[in-house]
Design an enzyme around this catalytic site. Sequence first.
Site, PDB file in Angstrom:
ATOM      1  N   PHE A   1     -16.424 -10.993  -5.325  1.00  0.00           N
ATOM      2  CA  PHE A   1     -17.856 -10.960  -5.019  1.00  0.00           C
ATOM      3  C   PHE A   1     -18.070 -10.916  -3.501  1.00  0.00           C
ATOM      4  O   PHE A   1     -19.019 -11.509  -2.976  1.00  0.00           O
ATOM      5  CB  PHE A   1     -18.551 -12.191  -5.637  1.00  0.00           C
ATOM      6  CG  PHE A   1     -18.338 -12.304  -7.123  1.00  0.00           C
ATOM      7  CD1 PHE A   1     -19.029 -11.476  -7.999  1.00  0.00           C
ATOM      8  CD2 PHE A   1     -17.416 -13.198  -7.642  1.00  0.00           C
ATOM      9  CE1 PHE A   1     -18.819 -11.551  -9.372  1.00  0.00           C
ATOM     10  CE2 PHE A   1     -17.201 -13.289  -9.014  1.00  0.00           C
ATOM     11  CZ  PHE A   1     -17.903 -12.462  -9.877  1.00  0.00           C
ATOM     12  N   LEU A   2     -17.171 -10.232  -2.805  1.00  0.00           N
ATOM     13  CA  LEU A   2     -17.243 -10.188  -1.335  1.00  0.00           C
ATOM     14  C   LEU A   2     -18.247  -9.148  -0.878  1.00  0.00           C
ATOM     15  O   LEU A   2     -18.251  -8.034  -1.387  1.00  0.00           O
ATOM     16  CB  LEU A   2     -15.873  -9.820  -0.762  1.00  0.00           C
ATOM     17  CG  LEU A   2     -14.670 -10.579  -1.305  1.00  0.00           C
ATOM     18  CD1 LEU A   2     -13.382 -10.022  -0.708  1.00  0.00           C
ATOM     19  CD2 LEU A   2     -14.798 -12.059  -0.996  1.00  0.00           C
TER      20      LEU A   2
ATOM     21  N   ASN B   1     -23.539  -7.385  -9.943  1.00  0.00           N
ATOM     22  CA  ASN B   1     -23.954  -6.353  -8.989  1.00  0.00           C
ATOM     23  C   ASN B   1     -25.230  -5.645  -9.449  1.00  0.00           C
ATOM     24  O   ASN B   1     -26.115  -5.344  -8.640  1.00  0.00           O
ATOM     25  CB  ASN B   1     -22.834  -5.337  -8.778  1.00  0.00           C
ATOM     26  CG  ASN B   1     -21.932  -5.729  -7.618  1.00  0.00           C
ATOM     27  OD1 ASN B   1     -22.071  -6.826  -7.058  1.00  0.00           O
ATOM     28  ND2 ASN B   1     -21.012  -4.869  -7.245  1.00  0.00           N
TER      29      ASN B   1
ATOM     30  N   ASP C   1       0.856  -1.192   0.000  1.00  0.00           N
ATOM     31  CA  ASP C   1       0.000   0.000   0.000  1.00  0.00           C
ATOM     32  C   ASP C   1       0.885   1.233   0.000  1.00  0.00           C
ATOM     33  O   ASP C   1       1.884   1.285   0.727  1.00  0.00           O
ATOM     34  CB  ASP C   1      -0.930   0.008   1.220  1.00  0.00           C
ATOM     35  CG  ASP C   1      -2.161   0.854   0.969  1.00  0.00           C
ATOM     36  OD1 ASP C   1      -3.260   0.298   0.832  1.00  0.00           O
ATOM     37  OD2 ASP C   1      -2.010   2.103   0.876  1.00  0.00           O
TER      38      ASP C   1
ATOM     39  N   ALA D   1     -37.227  -6.043   1.322  1.00  0.00           N
ATOM     40  CA  ALA D   1     -37.612  -4.655   1.029  1.00  0.00           C
ATOM     41  C   ALA D   1     -36.950  -3.746   2.068  1.00  0.00           C
ATOM     42  O   ALA D   1     -36.761  -4.125   3.221  1.00  0.00           O
ATOM     43  CB  ALA D   1     -39.124  -4.516   1.077  1.00  0.00           C
TER      44      ALA D   1
ATOM     45  N   LYS E   1     -22.486   2.919  -7.224  1.00  0.00           N
ATOM     46  CA  LYS E   1     -21.377   3.241  -8.128  1.00  0.00           C
ATOM     47  C   LYS E   1     -21.371   2.300  -9.342  1.00  0.00           C
ATOM     48  O   LYS E   1     -21.228   2.735 -10.488  1.00  0.00           O
ATOM     49  CB  LYS E   1     -20.069   3.102  -7.339  1.00  0.00           C
ATOM     50  CG  LYS E   1     -18.813   3.151  -8.167  1.00  0.00           C
ATOM     51  CD  LYS E   1     -17.581   2.935  -7.307  1.00  0.00           C
ATOM     52  CE  LYS E   1     -17.229   1.467  -7.217  1.00  0.00           C
ATOM     53  NZ  LYS E   1     -15.973   1.041  -7.746  1.00  0.00           N
TER      54      LYS E   1
ATOM     55  N   CYS F   1     -20.619   0.070  -3.441  1.00  0.00           N
ATOM     56  CA  CYS F   1     -20.596  -0.784  -4.643  1.00  0.00           C
ATOM     57  C   CYS F   1     -21.815  -0.614  -5.539  1.00  0.00           C
ATOM     58  O   CYS F   1     -21.690  -0.183  -6.686  1.00  0.00           O
ATOM     59  CB  CYS F   1     -20.461  -2.242  -4.238  1.00  0.00           C
ATOM     60  SG  CYS F   1     -18.970  -2.544  -3.294  1.00  0.00           S
TER      61      CYS F   1
END
Length: 431
Positions: free
Chosen positions: A152-153, A208, A30, A252, A263, A260
Amino acid sequence: MKIAIIGTGYVGLVTGACFAEIGHEVICVDCDEAKVKLLEDGGIPIYEPGLEDLVRKNVKANRLRFTASTQEGVEQSDAIFIAVPTPPLPDGSVDLSFIERVARDIAAAMDGYKIVIDKSTVPVKTGEKVAETIRRYCKSQVEFDVVSNPEFLREGFAVEDFLKPDRVVIGVQNQRPVAAMKEVYGPLNAPIVVTDINSAELIKHAANSFLALKISYINAISILCEASGADVTEVANGIGMDARIGRRFLDASLGFGGSCFPKDLSAFIKISEHLGYDFNLLKEVQRINTHQMDRFFKKILDTLWVLKGKKIGVLGLAFKQNTDDVRMSPAIELCQRLQNEGAELQVYDPEAMQKARAILENVTYVETMDQVAEGCDALVIATEWPVFRELDLQKARKVMTHPILFDGRNLFDPLEMERLGFIYKSIGRGR
Ligand code: UGA
């Protein structure tokens, strides 16, 4: 395998820790040196159940290390995963500048054959651009393969989702990296889908968007339920038992949020536009989502009439349960709308209060869930934390000036609430 992960956000850190857990030698990179220091000292910059233990355990076992040097990460690894942010631009399209920067840095550090794997959510055809960039910026004629491996977390369940995935998607341009990729994921014993890079990239946005569509679908049904006296939970159970539909993501709510779905929906609409297709269906998904928040807010206004000077208790600030993430949180949006109308807020969240303080000012943050009802004209449930179901309703009723509860997540039974003497308004339940 020797693996480098570039970027230690939610995705990168979970991926790095889980790869180490299943036996690989992982180096997480990082550019934020303070973050690297924090991680080296055993600290975790995010709340994610199970992650802290996993990081500690694997650092101790020497399978997980941290560095601020991309060069070090690249030199010491065979497979390099890119997990940097792809934030939205003002027009809804995706900012790929971090991906491009990392591709150049990787290229500059490459000293032999490497597999460069994109895990960040990117528009279809980004893999081609990454390959082109690496080819252009790499100093010597080293060989490499680019792979697309979308994640897909779910936040709050990321470790569980990583270790027990429904499927692993691997997009390749040729067969050369396939064996290594299968070795990377082998210990998970999960179904592996090997496909081309463009399809892999599309799978992520398509998945998504479909999940967001499912939520908007049930939210649209909730309008019909309210108008007809039906119950949306019953309808969700009834349609969800059809294996072709499935019950999950049919709860609902006051709308979906987070970093995610909103966006990725905007990005997918833009991507489609570039590919010559007007994806109106997804625009409707967005519209229903906004409308659902408007409807919930109107319920509060219709019941309380004037909000100026009223005290409202809000349970939940995170965008969903099990996370401290407040980015694009419907709960925060609701709080801000209530504030704009002059309401005085008393709020509580089990994990997200620290992060909320940075964006939600002039509210009273209380220490426990029970304190939130104290002296309130109404209570609002804005996040689906399971612990809120344990709220002592009898006690809450006694300390409130008026027993009114707006439930944006359908955590309680309308009949039971009526029996307890509450005016109870939830989503898609006709009563
Ligand atoms: C989502 C996807 O579920 C992950 O598979 C994906 O990897 C991730 O995005 C990503 O692209 O990184 P996440 O945003 O963490 O994961 O959260 P979800 O659990 O999907 O929930 C999203 C929103 O939908 C939340 O606001 C939640 O409250 C809402 N929701 C979810 C509903 O309103 N109803 C439901 O039935 C389910």
